[in-house]
Motif scaffolding. Structure first.
Motif, short mmCIF file in Angstrom:
data_model
loop_
_atom_site.label_atom_id
_atom_site.label_comp_id
_atom_site.label_asym_id
_atom_site.label_seq_id
_atom_site.Cartn_x
_atom_site.Cartn_y
_atom_site.Cartn_z
N SER A 1 -34.70 27.42 -36.87
CA SER A 1 -34.73 27.96 -38.11
C SER A 1 -33.29 28.10 -38.70
O SER A 1 -33.18 28.07 -39.94
CB SER A 1 -35.58 29.64 -38.13
N ARG A 2 -32.40 28.35 -37.74
CA ARG A 2 -31.00 28.24 -38.37
C ARG A 2 -30.66 27.04 -38.82
O ARG A 2 -29.90 26.81 -39.67
CB ARG A 2 -30.16 29.12 -37.26
N CYS B 1 -40.33 26.80 -40.22
CA CYS B 1 -39.41 27.85 -40.41
C CYS B 1 -39.23 28.34 -41.74
O CYS B 1 -38.44 29.30 -41.96
CB CYS B 1 -37.87 26.71 -40.48
N GLY B 2 -39.78 27.70 -42.90
CA GLY B 2 -39.94 28.57 -43.88
C GLY B 2 -40.43 29.93 -43.95
O GLY B 2 -39.76 31.03 -44.63
N ARG B 3 -41.35 30.43 -43.27
CA ARG B 3 -41.84 31.90 -43.06
C ARG B 3 -40.78 32.55 -42.35
O ARG B 3 -40.52 33.70 -42.79
CB ARG B 3 -43.06 31.91 -42.14
N PHE B 4 -39.71 32.00 -41.60
CA PHE B 4 -38.64 32.84 -41.17
C PHE B 4 -37.73 33.07 -42.19
O PHE B 4 -36.97 34.09 -42.57
CB PHE B 4 -38.09 32.25 -39.78
N HIS B 5 -37.65 32.07 -42.84
CA HIS B 5 -36.50 32.16 -43.95
C HIS B 5 -36.90 33.07 -45.12
O HIS B 5 -35.95 33.89 -45.71
CB HIS B 5 -36.14 30.93 -44.79
N LEU C 1 -28.89 32.75 -42.45
CA LEU C 1 -27.87 32.60 -41.34
C LEU C 1 -26.96 33.86 -41.16
O LEU C 1 -27.02 34.10 -39.95
CB LEU C 1 -26.85 31.36 -41.84
N LEU C 2 -26.85 34.56 -42.17
CA LEU C 2 -26.02 35.82 -41.91
C LEU C 2 -26.87 36.84 -41.20
O LEU C 2 -26.80 37.47 -40.47
CB LEU C 2 -25.13 36.42 -43.21
N ARG C 3 -28.16 37.15 -41.77
CA ARG C 3 -29.06 37.88 -41.26
C ARG C 3 -29.35 37.70 -39.69
O ARG C 3 -29.95 38.75 -39.25
CB ARG C 3 -30.56 37.83 -41.92
N ALA D 1 -40.89 36.58 -37.93
CA ALA D 1 -39.82 36.72 -37.21
C ALA D 1 -39.69 35.67 -35.99
O ALA D 1 -40.93 35.34 -35.53
CB ALA D 1 -39.44 37.89 -36.47
N ALA D 2 -38.58 34.91 -35.65
CA ALA D 2 -38.47 33.90 -34.68
C ALA D 2 -39.08 34.51 -33.26
O ALA D 2 -38.43 35.30 -33.04
CB ALA D 2 -37.18 33.02 -34.69
N PRO D 3 -39.95 34.07 -32.68
CA PRO D 3 -40.38 34.54 -31.38
C PRO D 3 -39.62 34.27 -30.12
O PRO D 3 -39.87 34.78 -29.18
CB PRO D 3 -41.87 34.01 -31.30
N SER D 4 -38.75 33.28 -30.38
CA SER D 4 -37.93 32.82 -29.31
C SER D 4 -36.35 32.62 -29.52
O SER D 4 -36.22 32.18 -30.83
CB SER D 4 -38.57 31.78 -28.38
N ALA D 5 -35.53 32.41 -28.58
CA ALA D 5 -34.24 31.96 -28.80
C ALA D 5 -34.28 30.36 -29.67
O ALA D 5 -33.55 30.12 -30.58
CB ALA D 5 -33.52 31.81 -27.74
#
Length: 124
Positions: free
Chosen positions: A37-38, A18-22, A50-52, A27-31
């Motif tokens: 990651s959230r 998740c750090g790479r998404f933060h 969270l807002l982004r 970008a997260a590849p799936s829901a």
């Protein structure tokens, strides 16, 4: 960078998961990966992420996280759609915190090819 295990529950380091998404390097590849990651962003206190990753039509103007909140675990209970082949998806999860848990079915959509959180229903 750190090598601690990611809060989302997957057996990878936070930086590789998740750090790479933060950080915005991926970008997260799936829901489901966005949901994980959230959750990790809540653990890390990363309100900006969270807002982004909140859908523009449902996103609050600001988000204030309680620094005393201690999240202790995430369990994915169910998922529907939400892959690279879908434009919507749901993830049902239980997020535990010191003193209780949150059980929610979250809805996600893709906006400009990126997964975003729309809203959710609190479950018993």
């Amino acid at each position: 960078m750190t090598s601690r295990t990611c809060p989302c529950g997957l057996p990878q380091s936070y930086d590789a998961c998740c750090g790479r998404f933060h950080r915005g390097t991926a970008a997260a590849p799936s829901a489901e990966s966005l949901m994980r990651s959230r959750y990790s962003a809540f653990v890390e206190g990363d309100a900006g992420y969270l807002l982004r990753t909140w859908h523009p039509r449902t996103r609050p103007e600001r988000l204030e996280l309680d620094p005393r909140m201690r999240w202790t675990g995430l369990e994915i209970l169910d998922r529907t759609d939400g892959s690279a082949f879908h434009s919507t998806g749901t993830v049902t999860f239980r997020a535990s915190y010191r003193g209780g848990s949150l059980h929610e079915r979250s809805r996600f959509e893709r906006v400009d090819w990126a997964w975003v959180y729309v809203d959710g229903d609190i479950l018993d």
